[in-house]
Scaffold this active site. Structure first.
Site, PDB file in Angstrom:
ATOM      1  N   ASN A   9       0.877  -1.175   0.000  1.00 28.80           N
ATOM      2  CA  ASN A   9       0.000   0.000   0.000  1.00 28.80           C
ATOM      3  C   ASN A   9       0.912   1.221   0.000  1.00 28.80           C
ATOM      4  O   ASN A   9       1.487   1.556   1.027  1.00 28.80           O
ATOM      5  CB  ASN A   9      -0.910  -0.012   1.231  1.00 28.80           C
ATOM      6  CG  ASN A   9      -1.725   1.266   1.338  1.00 28.80           C
ATOM      7  OD1 ASN A   9      -1.801   2.042   0.382  1.00 28.80           O
ATOM      8  ND2 ASN A   9      -2.330   1.488   2.492  1.00 28.80           N
ATOM      9  N   LYS A  11       0.150   4.253  -0.265  1.00 29.11           N
ATOM     10  CA  LYS A  11      -0.452   5.464   0.315  1.00 29.11           C
ATOM     11  C   LYS A  11      -0.194   6.650  -0.636  1.00 29.11           C
ATOM     12  O   LYS A  11      -0.193   6.447  -1.854  1.00 29.11           O
ATOM     13  CB  LYS A  11       0.077   5.678   1.729  1.00 29.11           C
ATOM     14  CG  LYS A  11      -0.106   4.412   2.587  1.00 29.11           C
ATOM     15  CD  LYS A  11       0.109   4.566   4.048  1.00 29.11           C
ATOM     16  CE  LYS A  11      -0.141   3.222   4.727  1.00 29.11           C
ATOM     17  NZ  LYS A  11      -0.051   3.276   6.179  1.00 29.11           N
ATOM     18  N   HIS A  94      -9.433   1.367   4.913  1.00 30.17           N
ATOM     19  CA  HIS A  94      -8.161   1.531   5.623  1.00 30.17           C
ATOM     20  C   HIS A  94      -8.377   2.500   6.789  1.00 30.17           C
ATOM     21  O   HIS A  94      -9.148   3.453   6.683  1.00 30.17           O
ATOM     22  CB  HIS A  94      -7.090   2.066   4.666  1.00 30.17           C
ATOM     23  CG  HIS A  94      -5.722   2.020   5.256  1.00 30.17           C
ATOM     24  ND1 HIS A  94      -5.285   2.947   6.165  1.00 30.17           N
ATOM     25  CD2 HIS A  94      -4.709   1.134   5.109  1.00 30.17           C
ATOM     26  CE1 HIS A  94      -4.052   2.641   6.540  1.00 30.17           C
ATOM     27  NE2 HIS A  94      -3.679   1.532   5.906  1.00 30.17           N
ATOM     28  N   GLU A  96      -6.717   4.872   7.854  1.00 30.68           N
ATOM     29  CA  GLU A  96      -6.468   6.289   7.540  1.00 30.68           C
ATOM     30  C   GLU A  96      -7.690   6.914   6.868  1.00 30.68           C
ATOM     31  O   GLU A  96      -7.987   8.089   7.068  1.00 30.68           O
ATOM     32  CB  GLU A  96      -5.202   6.415   6.670  1.00 30.68           C
ATOM     33  CG  GLU A  96      -3.950   6.152   7.499  1.00 30.68           C
ATOM     34  CD  GLU A  96      -2.772   5.593   6.728  1.00 30.68           C
ATOM     35  OE1 GLU A  96      -2.769   5.638   5.486  1.00 30.68           O
ATOM     36  OE2 GLU A  96      -1.845   5.088   7.396  1.00 30.68           O
ATOM     37  N   GLU A 166      -5.252  -4.686  10.701  1.00 31.71           N
ATOM     38  CA  GLU A 166      -4.209  -3.692  10.937  1.00 31.71           C
ATOM     39  C   GLU A 166      -4.490  -2.957  12.249  1.00 31.71           C
ATOM     40  O   GLU A 166      -5.339  -2.040  12.274  1.00 31.71           O
ATOM     41  CB  GLU A 166      -4.186  -2.661   9.805  1.00 31.71           C
ATOM     42  CG  GLU A 166      -3.887  -3.270   8.459  1.00 31.71           C
ATOM     43  CD  GLU A 166      -3.275  -2.242   7.509  1.00 31.71           C
ATOM     44  OE1 GLU A 166      -2.309  -2.610   6.836  1.00 31.71           O
ATOM     45  OE2 GLU A 166      -3.746  -1.096   7.474  1.00 31.71           O
ATOM     46  N   GLY A 172       2.853   2.307  10.623  1.00 27.87           N
ATOM     47  CA  GLY A 172       3.840   3.348  10.401  1.00 27.87           C
ATOM     48  C   GLY A 172       4.591   3.778  11.650  1.00 27.87           C
ATOM     49  O   GLY A 172       5.262   4.801  11.664  1.00 27.87           O
ATOM     50  N   SER A 212       3.741  -2.115  10.279  1.00 26.73           N
ATOM     51  CA  SER A 212       5.197  -2.198  10.466  1.00 26.73           C
ATOM     52  C   SER A 212       5.766  -3.567  10.090  1.00 26.73           C
ATOM     53  O   SER A 212       6.685  -4.071  10.737  1.00 26.73           O
ATOM     54  CB  SER A 212       5.579  -1.817  11.908  1.00 26.73           C
ATOM     55  OG  SER A 212       5.198  -0.473  12.173  1.00 26.73           O
TER      56      SER A 212
HETATM   57  O1  LIG Z   1      -1.707  -0.444   4.607  1.00 27.96           O
HETATM   58  C1  LIG Z   1      -0.649  -0.579   5.199  1.00 27.96           C
HETATM   59  C2  LIG Z   1      -0.540  -0.300   6.589  1.00 27.96           C
HETATM   60  O2  LIG Z   1      -1.177   0.877   6.941  1.00 27.96           O
HETATM   61  C3  LIG Z   1       0.774  -0.533   7.234  1.00 27.96           C
HETATM   62  O3  LIG Z   1       1.673   0.508   7.010  1.00 27.96           O
HETATM   63  P1  LIG Z   1       3.197   0.320   7.496  1.00 27.96           P
HETATM   64  O4  LIG Z   1       3.666  -0.981   6.922  1.00 27.96           O
HETATM   65  O5  LIG Z   1       3.924   1.502   6.965  1.00 27.96           O
HETATM   66  O6  LIG Z   1       3.157   0.261   8.997  1.00 27.96           O
END
Ligand SMILES: O=C[C@H](O)COP(=O)(O)O
Length: 252
Positions: A9, A11, A94, A96, A166, A172, A212
């Protein structure tokens, strides 16, 4: 046996030029088999990626879509617009989007229904906040989100969907859930699917962990019986790192 799936992803990262560079590097190093590979890129990069990744086993995903097919919805993208440019997967709900863009359990459900109708595979995100975890509400939260997301669907539709667990506090932050804890919550999600749609569906639906995940810890997640892959943010942005995640998953 459920095929592992590693979805990146991105983002709001990568211009078209950067996305093309990733695709060229990923193609050059892509040797693993037995893992489903998906890159969920910003809308603007999807057509270029679709062209670059044509003929490879790396599929394309979007990070959101509207549930209507067309209409006066300024700034939105419909399921058929995604299909038209070669997208096969779409992330829905998601955290976010739930946190910053008013995504609700109801809109998540509408989007899951619309995605399946358009022959897109939904990657449905569920997960608790740190506050909810500390209050002991994790299983209630994932139950409510899972039930709502798949409300009104058939067992076959659910079996063909992907769920991504998640925990918000792990996204993150570098603070990943332990593999055992993630597996425990994913097993709860699977049991909710079993209650609502039957044991066979629960054994078919793939449930990823996200938060993460990195090349260094992917193997520990994949060693868990209920974890079928990962939804990865930061560590999916560099082709070599993404391919290492795929390799980690292929060794399950
Ligand atoms: O969609 C992915 C997640 O929000 C995980 O993000 P991350 O791997 O940067 O922690």
């Amino acid at each position: 046996m459920r095929t592992p799936i590693i979805a990146g992803n991105w983002k709001m990262f990568k211009t078209i030029v950067e996305a093309k560079e990733f695709a060229q590097n990923a193609k050059a190093g892509n040797t693993s088999t037995g893992v489903q590979k998906v890159i969920c890129a910003p809308f603007t990069a999807l057509p270029a990626l679709s062209a670059e990744l044509a003929g490879t086993d790396i599929a394309l995903g979007a990070q959101n879509m509207h549930f209507e097919e067309q209409g006066a919805f300024t700034g939105e993208i419909s399921p058929s617009m995604l299909k038209e440019i070669g997208v096969s997967y779409v992330i829905i709900g998601h955290s976010e989007r739930r946190q910053y863009f008013n995504e609700t359990d109801e809109t998540v459900n509408k989007k899951v229904v619309a995605a399946l109708k358009a022959d897109l595979v939904p990657i449905v995100c569920v997960g608790e906040s740190l506050e909810q975890r500390e209050a002991g509400e994790t299983s209630d939260i994932v139950r409510t989100q899972t039930e709502a997301a798949f409300s009104g669907l058939t067992p076959a539709q659910v079996a063909g969907s992907i769920i991504a667990y998640e925990p918000i506090w792990a996204i993150g932050t570098g603070r990943s859930s332990t593999a055992e804890d993630a597996n425990e919550t994913i097993a709860i999600i699977r049991s909710v699917i079993a209650e609502k749609f039957g044991q066979e569906t629960a054994q078919q639906v793939r449930i990823q962990y996200g938060g993460s995940v990195k090349p260094e810890n992917i193997a520990s997640y994949m060693a868990q019986p209920d974890i079928d892959g990962a939804l990865v943010g930061g560590a999916s942005l560099v082709a070599d790192s993404y391919l290492q995640l795929v390799n980690g998953a292929s060794q399950r």
